[in-house]
Design an enzyme around this catalytic site. Sequence first.
Site, PDB file in Angstrom:
ATOM      1  N   ASP A   8       0.844  -1.192   0.000  1.00 17.58           N
ATOM      2  CA  ASP A   8       0.000   0.000   0.000  1.00 17.58           C
ATOM      3  C   ASP A   8       0.880   1.243   0.000  1.00 17.58           C
ATOM      4  OD1 ASP A   8      -2.721   1.180   0.187  1.00 17.58           O
ATOM      5  OD2 ASP A   8      -1.943   2.026   2.042  1.00 17.58           O
ATOM      6  N   GLU A  10       0.688   5.794   0.407  1.00 15.47           N
ATOM      7  CA  GLU A  10      -0.031   7.047   0.628  1.00 15.47           C
ATOM      8  C   GLU A  10       0.647   8.103  -0.235  1.00 15.47           C
ATOM      9  OE1 GLU A  10      -2.782   7.305   2.263  1.00 15.47           O
ATOM     10  OE2 GLU A  10      -2.730   5.282   3.109  1.00 15.47           O
ATOM     11  N   ASP A  53      -7.174  17.828   0.746  1.00 15.75           N
ATOM     12  CA  ASP A  53      -8.046  16.658   0.901  1.00 15.75           C
ATOM     13  C   ASP A  53      -7.241  15.408   1.219  1.00 15.75           C
ATOM     14  OD1 ASP A  53     -10.296  18.180   0.427  1.00 15.75           O
ATOM     15  OD2 ASP A  53     -10.376  17.709  -1.720  1.00 15.75           O
ATOM     16  N   HIS A  58      -4.533  11.128   5.253  1.00 15.49           N
ATOM     17  CA  HIS A  58      -3.365  10.458   5.837  1.00 15.49           C
ATOM     18  C   HIS A  58      -2.739  11.203   7.011  1.00 15.49           C
ATOM     19  CE1 HIS A  58      -0.898  13.317   3.613  1.00 15.49           C
ATOM     20  NE2 HIS A  58      -1.382  12.866   2.448  1.00 15.49           N
ATOM     21  N   HIS A 153      -5.708   6.955   7.280  1.00 10.66           N
ATOM     22  CA  HIS A 153      -5.079   5.978   6.402  1.00 10.66           C
ATOM     23  C   HIS A 153      -3.582   5.963   6.682  1.00 10.66           C
ATOM     24  CE1 HIS A 153      -8.332   5.666   3.069  1.00 10.66           C
ATOM     25  NE2 HIS A 153      -8.868   5.967   4.238  1.00 10.66           N
TER      26      HIS A 153
END
Length: 239
Positions: A8, A10, A53, A58, A153
Amino acid sequence: MTRQIVLDTETTGLNPASGDRIIEVAGVELFNRRLTGKHYHAYLNPDRASHPDALKVHGLTEEFLSDKPRFAQIADDLLEFVRDAEIIIHNAPFDCAFLDAELERLNRPAFKQHVPLVTDTLAMAKLQFPGKFNNLDALCKRFGIDNAHRTLHGALLDAELLAEVYLSLTRGQESLVIDLETPQQQMSVASHRLDHFSLLVRAPSSDEQAAHEAFLQLLDKKSQGKSIWRPGAEASQNS
């Protein structure tokens, strides 16, 4: 293939073509469908601000990331960690586009050229649950995976949750053969010839035959003579 990496990232925004960058990358290792405890994790300095946003998602501020390494400094370690493994990503085109953009800046081949296979769990979830929400939170709820600690996140936490989601999505693919923990354990398994074994065949007793016939008669009565359990009955019905 037994080694898998659940990956994953960010990012500072949604569009690598407009200069958005990776600010966090993480992967956790599965071997024979079990988490091994091995993982890779890095925060990165993107040399730019996150979109407001994205920052809400995160929470990784410019100040926090200012002393972190650039992608160029961790590229070799990341590629070594994922090498020869199937890569599992939720919405793989998104993460791969960012990884490709970072690698292109370093004149490196695209991400998929460094690994044998990339599997997209979002595409898998859409096939299993068409018309439903299939983001990570929705899938965690659907499979009963605890994600209460996911207030923001984060790449490592999301990779760990996605590993559990992936195992739930593919539960029906498990083999009846017992998985062994490591390649060394797999190599230690000896093979045996089976052609010298013979099966013991036991004929039914007279009492068992009588009980079986009584049950067939009951089926005949209940089905009005349409039972398929007597010899030749199924063939005659299908002719």
